[in-house]
Design a protein around this motif. Structure first.
Motif, PDB file in Angstrom:
ATOM      1  N   VAL A  62       3.025  -8.417  -5.332  1.00  0.00           N
ATOM      2  CA  VAL A  62       1.733  -9.105  -5.344  1.00  0.00           C
ATOM      3  C   VAL A  62       1.192  -9.163  -3.924  1.00  0.00           C
ATOM      4  N   ARG A  63      -0.037  -8.720  -3.762  1.00  0.00           N
ATOM      5  CA  ARG A  63      -0.658  -8.727  -2.435  1.00  0.00           C
ATOM      6  C   ARG A  63      -2.092  -9.244  -2.527  1.00  0.00           C
ATOM      7  N   LEU A  64      -2.437 -10.076  -1.559  1.00  0.00           N
ATOM      8  CA  LEU A  64      -3.819 -10.482  -1.363  1.00  0.00           C
ATOM      9  C   LEU A  64      -4.394  -9.546  -0.314  1.00  0.00           C
ATOM     10  N   LEU A  65      -5.441  -8.805  -0.667  1.00  0.00           N
ATOM     11  CA  LEU A  65      -6.016  -7.793   0.209  1.00  0.00           C
ATOM     12  C   LEU A  65      -7.400  -8.215   0.674  1.00  0.00           C
ATOM     13  N   ARG A  66      -7.692  -7.916   1.922  1.00  0.00           N
ATOM     14  CA  ARG A  66      -9.027  -8.163   2.472  1.00  0.00           C
ATOM     15  C   ARG A  66      -9.550  -6.865   3.064  1.00  0.00           C
ATOM     16  N   ILE A  67     -10.553  -6.292   2.404  1.00  0.00           N
ATOM     17  CA  ILE A  67     -11.148  -5.031   2.838  1.00  0.00           C
ATOM     18  C   ILE A  67     -12.443  -5.361   3.570  1.00  0.00           C
ATOM     19  N   ALA A  68     -12.560  -4.960   4.825  1.00  0.00           N
ATOM     20  CA  ALA A  68     -13.748  -5.261   5.621  1.00  0.00           C
ATOM     21  C   ALA A  68     -14.993  -4.662   4.973  1.00  0.00           C
ATOM     22  N   ALA A  69     -16.115  -5.329   5.166  1.00  0.00           N
ATOM     23  CA  ALA A  69     -17.380  -4.888   4.571  1.00  0.00           C
ATOM     24  C   ALA A  69     -17.638  -3.424   4.880  1.00  0.00           C
ATOM     25  N   GLY A  70     -17.924  -2.652   3.826  1.00  0.00           N
ATOM     26  CA  GLY A  70     -18.257  -1.238   3.981  1.00  0.00           C
ATOM     27  C   GLY A  70     -17.076  -0.307   4.160  1.00  0.00           C
ATOM     28  N   LYS A  71     -15.857  -0.843   4.270  1.00  0.00           N
ATOM     29  CA  LYS A  71     -14.685  -0.006   4.492  1.00  0.00           C
ATOM     30  C   LYS A  71     -14.104   0.493   3.164  1.00  0.00           C
ATOM     31  N   LYS A  72     -13.305   1.581   3.255  1.00  0.00           N
ATOM     32  CA  LYS A  72     -12.716   2.210   2.081  1.00  0.00           C
ATOM     33  C   LYS A  72     -11.200   2.030   2.072  1.00  0.00           C
ATOM     34  N   MET A  73     -10.659   1.872   0.881  1.00  0.00           N
ATOM     35  CA  MET A  73      -9.216   1.998   0.704  1.00  0.00           C
ATOM     36  C   MET A  73      -8.872   3.487   0.687  1.00  0.00           C
ATOM     37  N   PRO A  74      -7.657   3.866   1.070  1.00  0.00           N
ATOM     38  CA  PRO A  74      -7.266   5.272   0.911  1.00  0.00           C
ATOM     39  C   PRO A  74      -7.294   5.680  -0.569  1.00  0.00           C
ATOM     40  N   VAL A  75      -7.585   6.936  -0.830  1.00  0.00           N
ATOM     41  CA  VAL A  75      -7.554   7.449  -2.196  1.00  0.00           C
ATOM     42  C   VAL A  75      -6.122   7.355  -2.725  1.00  0.00           C
ATOM     43  N   HIS A  76      -5.984   6.784  -3.916  1.00  0.00           N
ATOM     44  CA  HIS A  76      -4.640   6.617  -4.459  1.00  0.00           C
ATOM     45  C   HIS A  76      -4.661   6.569  -5.975  1.00  0.00           C
ATOM     46  N   SER A  77      -3.508   6.863  -6.557  1.00  0.00           N
ATOM     47  CA  SER A  77      -3.261   6.644  -7.985  1.00  0.00           C
ATOM     48  C   SER A  77      -2.097   5.666  -8.071  1.00  0.00           C
ATOM     49  N   HIS A  78      -1.448   5.576  -9.224  1.00  0.00           N
ATOM     50  CA  HIS A  78      -0.446   4.538  -9.427  1.00  0.00           C
ATOM     51  C   HIS A  78       0.794   5.115 -10.102  1.00  0.00           C
ATOM     52  N   ARG A  79       1.940   4.724  -9.600  1.00  0.00           N
ATOM     53  CA  ARG A  79       3.186   5.154 -10.222  1.00  0.00           C
ATOM     54  C   ARG A  79       3.541   4.287 -11.431  1.00  0.00           C
ATOM     55  N   GLY A  80       2.866   3.189 -11.575  1.00  0.00           N
ATOM     56  CA  GLY A  80       3.080   2.286 -12.707  1.00  0.00           C
ATOM     57  C   GLY A  80       1.763   1.631 -13.073  1.00  0.00           C
ATOM     58  N   SER A  81       1.798   0.327 -13.325  1.00  0.00           N
ATOM     59  CA  SER A  81       0.592  -0.432 -13.669  1.00  0.00           C
ATOM     60  C   SER A  81       0.135  -1.247 -12.468  1.00  0.00           C
ATOM     61  N   GLU A  82      -1.178  -1.400 -12.351  1.00  0.00           N
ATOM     62  CA  GLU A  82      -1.766  -2.265 -11.322  1.00  0.00           C
ATOM     63  C   GLU A  82      -2.891  -3.062 -11.960  1.00  0.00           C
ATOM     64  N   ILE A  83      -2.908  -4.357 -11.702  1.00  0.00           N
ATOM     65  CA  ILE A  83      -4.016  -5.206 -12.119  1.00  0.00           C
ATOM     66  C   ILE A  83      -4.575  -5.874 -10.876  1.00  0.00           C
ATOM     67  N   THR A  84      -5.863  -5.680 -10.629  1.00  0.00           N
ATOM     68  CA  THR A  84      -6.508  -6.232  -9.449  1.00  0.00           C
ATOM     69  C   THR A  84      -7.684  -7.107  -9.878  1.00  0.00           C
ATOM     70  N   MET A  85      -7.768  -8.311  -9.309  1.00  0.00           N
ATOM     71  CA  MET A  85      -8.890  -9.212  -9.561  1.00  0.00           C
ATOM     72  C   MET A  85      -9.663  -9.421  -8.266  1.00  0.00           C
ATOM     73  N   ILE A  86     -10.984  -9.316  -8.352  1.00  0.00           N
ATOM     74  CA  ILE A  86     -11.845  -9.591  -7.215  1.00  0.00           C
ATOM     75  C   ILE A  86     -12.012 -11.107  -7.096  1.00  0.00           C
ATOM     76  N   LEU A  87     -11.722 -11.632  -5.902  1.00  0.00           N
ATOM     77  CA  LEU A  87     -11.851 -13.067  -5.667  1.00  0.00           C
ATOM     78  C   LEU A  87     -13.101 -13.414  -4.868  1.00  0.00           C
ATOM     79  N   ARG A  88     -13.504 -12.525  -3.986  1.00  0.00           N
ATOM     80  CA  ARG A  88     -14.737 -12.744  -3.208  1.00  0.00           C
ATOM     81  C   ARG A  88     -15.316 -11.393  -2.825  1.00  0.00           C
ATOM     82  N   GLY A  89     -16.636 -11.306  -2.816  1.00  0.00           N
ATOM     83  CA  GLY A  89     -17.277 -10.036  -2.517  1.00  0.00           C
ATOM     84  C   GLY A  89     -17.194  -9.082  -3.689  1.00  0.00           C
ATOM     85  N   GLY A  90     -17.055  -7.805  -3.397  1.00  0.00           N
ATOM     86  CA  GLY A  90     -16.971  -6.816  -4.466  1.00  0.00           C
ATOM     87  C   GLY A  90     -16.685  -5.445  -3.909  1.00  0.00           C
TER      88      GLY A  90
END
Length: 230
Positions: free
Chosen positions: A144-172
């Motif tokens: 479990v990780r809380l992630l903060r992505i700076a405005a306008g920035k990108k996450m690296p392109v990725h897929s998943h070896r299993g399941s991932e559930i992500t909820m947006i808490l602030r921003g989008g």
């Protein structure tokens, strides 16, 4: 909080209701339930269905050995029972109040792990990816990780070896699956490859639960993965 448009899939909801969802994923679903009446109704329906199925089962007589085994399990050390488990996650989620009027607040279920009242007060730690900070939340089942992505920035392109559930808490953020805002959930499996891009006007804070590490496409991201730990 804007209207929620993306929800956990039905299989996830039923697994959560049955108590069989790994804790890392259940924490994210539990936070979503605080803001989503529709999914709370689905969870309640799943629990009721499970209860009906249990009532239809024919009782079976336990052998002496099986009965002793059950009693031994009931006598397990209370310190082991106190560890983070699926039952604790479900109980905390059920006790969480609906707080749709305060999207800036940390969900009550998540608050017990973070012990802070606002996202900005948290001890964010930089990763090696530009514009990305994280907080690792200890969990016995998954990551479990809380992630903060700076405005306008990108996450690296990725897929998943299993399941991932992500909820947006602030921003989008936006990706190949659409636009995700506060309260929305991305319920992903190994067939999904994407690259979330945070909105340009605000940092995106999201809660991600995974039962297996991510699979990054780029060689640099793969090289950094053991250091970042995702």
């Amino acid at each position: 909080m804007s209207q929620i448009e993306h929800h956990p899939n039905q299989e996830t909801i039923l697994s959560y209701a049955a108590g069989s969802l790994p804790a890392a994923l259940a924490i994210v679903v539990g936070c979503h339930l605080q803001y989503c009446p529709a999914c709370r109704v689905s969870v309640n329906a799943g629990e009721a269905l499970g209860a009906d199925l249990m009532m239809e089962l024919s009782p079976q007589t336990l052998s002496t050995r099986a009965r002793e085994s059950v009693l031994a399990q009931l006598d397990m050390d209370l310190r082991e029972v106190a560890e983070v488990s699926q039952s604790r996650v479900l109980e905390a989620a059920e006790n969480a109040s609906v707080n749709v009027g305060a999207p800036e607040a940390i969900p009550r279920l998540l608050h017990q792990f973070l012990q802070e009242d606002s996202f900005d007060a948290l001890p964010w730690k930089k990763t090696l990816a530009p514009g990305l900070k994280q907080i690792i939340i200890n969990c016995d089942e998954g990551d479990v990780r809380l992630l903060r992505i700076a405005a306008g920035k990108k996450m690296p392109v990725h897929s998943h070896r299993g399941s991932e559930i992500t909820m947006i808490l602030r921003g989008g953020y936006s990706d190949s699956l659409g636009k995700f805002n506060a309260g929305d959930v991305a319920d992903l499996d190994s067939a999904t490859e994407h690259q979330p891009v945070a909105d340009s006007d605000e940092d995106c804070i999201c809660l991600a639960g995974m039962d297996a590490p991510l699979a990054f496409r780029g060689w640099l991201a793969r090289l950094m993965q053991p250091i970042v730990g995702m």
